[in-house]
Design an enzyme around this catalytic site. Structure first.
Site, PDB file in Angstrom:
ATOM      1  N   LYS A  25      -6.110   3.444   7.032  1.00  0.00           N
ATOM      2  CA  LYS A  25      -7.536   3.220   7.343  1.00  0.00           C
ATOM      3  C   LYS A  25      -7.800   1.748   7.684  1.00  0.00           C
ATOM      4  O   LYS A  25      -8.470   1.447   8.664  1.00  0.00           O
ATOM      5  CB  LYS A  25      -8.415   3.654   6.158  1.00  0.00           C
ATOM      6  CG  LYS A  25      -8.235   5.109   5.754  1.00  0.00           C
ATOM      7  CD  LYS A  25      -9.133   5.494   4.600  1.00  0.00           C
ATOM      8  CE  LYS A  25      -8.842   4.784   3.298  1.00  0.00           C
ATOM      9  NZ  LYS A  25      -7.502   5.077   2.697  1.00  0.00           N
ATOM     10  N   ARG A 100     -16.503   7.935  -0.703  1.00  0.00           N
ATOM     11  CA  ARG A 100     -15.319   8.432  -1.397  1.00  0.00           C
ATOM     12  C   ARG A 100     -15.640   9.569  -2.337  1.00  0.00           C
ATOM     13  O   ARG A 100     -14.736  10.125  -2.966  1.00  0.00           O
ATOM     14  CB  ARG A 100     -14.744   7.296  -2.220  1.00  0.00           C
ATOM     15  CG  ARG A 100     -13.458   6.750  -1.708  1.00  0.00           C
ATOM     16  CD  ARG A 100     -13.061   5.646  -2.643  1.00  0.00           C
ATOM     17  NE  ARG A 100     -11.686   5.370  -2.599  1.00  0.00           N
ATOM     18  CZ  ARG A 100     -11.140   4.426  -1.846  1.00  0.00           C
ATOM     19  NH1 ARG A 100     -11.866   3.722  -1.036  1.00  0.00           N
ATOM     20  NH2 ARG A 100      -9.851   4.213  -1.918  1.00  0.00           N
ATOM     21  N   ARG A 137       3.658  -2.289   0.951  1.00  0.00           N
ATOM     22  CA  ARG A 137       2.612  -3.126   1.552  1.00  0.00           C
ATOM     23  C   ARG A 137       2.604  -4.542   0.964  1.00  0.00           C
ATOM     24  O   ARG A 137       2.695  -4.721  -0.236  1.00  0.00           O
ATOM     25  CB  ARG A 137       1.237  -2.505   1.328  1.00  0.00           C
ATOM     26  CG  ARG A 137       0.101  -3.444   1.764  1.00  0.00           C
ATOM     27  CD  ARG A 137      -1.233  -2.794   1.849  1.00  0.00           C
ATOM     28  NE  ARG A 137      -1.591  -2.060   0.653  1.00  0.00           N
ATOM     29  CZ  ARG A 137      -2.601  -1.212   0.581  1.00  0.00           C
ATOM     30  NH1 ARG A 137      -3.334  -0.966   1.645  1.00  0.00           N
ATOM     31  NH2 ARG A 137      -2.875  -0.591  -0.535  1.00  0.00           N
ATOM     32  N   ARG A 170      -0.598  -5.936  -3.802  1.00  0.00           N
ATOM     33  CA  ARG A 170      -1.813  -5.567  -4.529  1.00  0.00           C
ATOM     34  C   ARG A 170      -1.451  -4.991  -5.892  1.00  0.00           C
ATOM     35  O   ARG A 170      -0.476  -4.244  -6.005  1.00  0.00           O
ATOM     36  CB  ARG A 170      -2.581  -4.518  -3.720  1.00  0.00           C
ATOM     37  CG  ARG A 170      -3.749  -5.115  -2.958  1.00  0.00           C
ATOM     38  CD  ARG A 170      -4.337  -4.186  -1.965  1.00  0.00           C
ATOM     39  NE  ARG A 170      -4.818  -2.918  -2.508  1.00  0.00           N
ATOM     40  CZ  ARG A 170      -5.474  -2.011  -1.803  1.00  0.00           C
ATOM     41  NH1 ARG A 170      -5.741  -2.244  -0.537  1.00  0.00           N
ATOM     42  NH2 ARG A 170      -5.865  -0.876  -2.342  1.00  0.00           N
ATOM     43  N   ARG A 181      -4.078   7.062  -7.857  1.00  0.00           N
ATOM     44  CA  ARG A 181      -5.017   6.960  -6.728  1.00  0.00           C
ATOM     45  C   ARG A 181      -4.951   8.209  -5.855  1.00  0.00           C
ATOM     46  O   ARG A 181      -5.979   8.704  -5.372  1.00  0.00           O
ATOM     47  CB  ARG A 181      -4.696   5.715  -5.894  1.00  0.00           C
ATOM     48  CG  ARG A 181      -5.107   4.424  -6.601  1.00  0.00           C
ATOM     49  CD  ARG A 181      -4.420   3.211  -6.003  1.00  0.00           C
ATOM     50  NE  ARG A 181      -4.776   2.964  -4.626  1.00  0.00           N
ATOM     51  CZ  ARG A 181      -4.052   2.215  -3.788  1.00  0.00           C
ATOM     52  NH1 ARG A 181      -2.937   1.648  -4.191  1.00  0.00           N
ATOM     53  NH2 ARG A 181      -4.455   2.036  -2.558  1.00  0.00           N
TER      54      ARG A 181
END
Ligand code: AP5
Length: 225
Positions: A25, A100, A137, A170, A181
């Protein structure tokens, strides 16, 4: 479409990017912003910036994010209301990470009150690829550019190729938090996909493959309206 990538519409529009954590996203929202000149509104980035500043909201949000859970609907709605009122949203905006929950989607509808053309794009990707993307990431602490240790070009020296800043992981990209998540997404965010489907605002896009190729798929959807 108008020259320079501007969309040929006088109607204000909101592009909503939906999809599980790691679906791309943020990556695609930045490309949309660059091509169409609509600002990316990433609720995750806004919360992380609050945490970086050390605000009360930021401290509370960081603890919730580190568990992989969701910040309250009311807080998120207040953030969005304030953000979309800024002048750069006059022609529209790209929502990345919001809504969300179905309650957030309903509150967004009430706030916009039919004044904005909504277009929801759902990025589809299998779970193992999501976990791999998230655990790989890295983000530049200075300019926020995204990297992935499994992708090319990979940040071999731990430095951003654009500005030389340090690349960091992160705190919610640890594999155990990632699994939470994904579960929270299944329980609380998948019903949002149904919400937009039932209102004919939704298009599904294959989120697998090269980022530029995925962007071409998304752009085709955006320009078809
Ligand atoms: P948020 O920051 O929104 O995280 P998320 O939705 O979990 O999404 P991600 O940023 O992890 O993934 P993405 O889909 O943007 O993928 P990306 O492009 O980065 O939210 C974080 C937290 O904030 C939430 O858990 C919650 O606590 C809170 N929060 C936020 N909004 C909220 C709300 N509305 N309500 C309540 N709480 C809220 O890509 C991922 C990786 O893959 C990168 O390394 C990238 O380089 C790589 N990649 C991307 N595309 C490709 C490709 N095509 N091929 C290979 N690699 C790729």
């Amino acid at each position: 479409m108008l020259p320079g990538g501007r969309l040929a519409c006088v109607v204000k529009r909101a592009v909503i990017l939906l999809g599980p954590p790691g679906a791309g996203k943020g990556t695609q929202a930045k490309k949309l912003e660059a091509k169409y000149g609509l600002p990316q509104i990433s609720t995750g980035d806004i919360l992380r910036e609050e945490a970086r500043k050390g605000s009360e909201l930021g401290k509370k949000a960081q603890a919730i994010m580190d568990r992989g859970e969701l910040v309250s609907d009311q807080i998120m709605m207040d953030i969005i209301r304030e953000r979309v009122a800024l002048p750069d949203c006059a022609r529209g905006f790209i929502l990345d990470g919001f809504p969300r929950t179905v309650r957030q989607a309903e509150m967004l509808d009430r706030m916009l009150n039919g004044s904005v053309r909504l277009q929801a794009i759902h990025l589809l990707l299998d779970e193992e690829t999501l976990v791999r993307r998230l655990s790989g990431r890295r983000q530049c602490a200075r300019c926020a550019r995204l990297y992935n240790v499994y992708a090319s070009p990979s940040p071999s020296d731990g430095r951003c190729q654009a500005c030389g800043g340090t690349l960091v992981q992160r705190s919610d990209d640890r594999e155990d938090v990632v699994r939470t998540r994904l579960e929270v997404h299944r329980r609380q965010t998948e019903p949002v996909i149904q919400y937009y489907q039932s209102r004919s605002h939704l298009k599904h896009v294959d989120g697998d493959g090269d980022a530029d190729e995925i962007f071409r798929r998304i752009a085709a959807v955006v320009e078809a309206v």
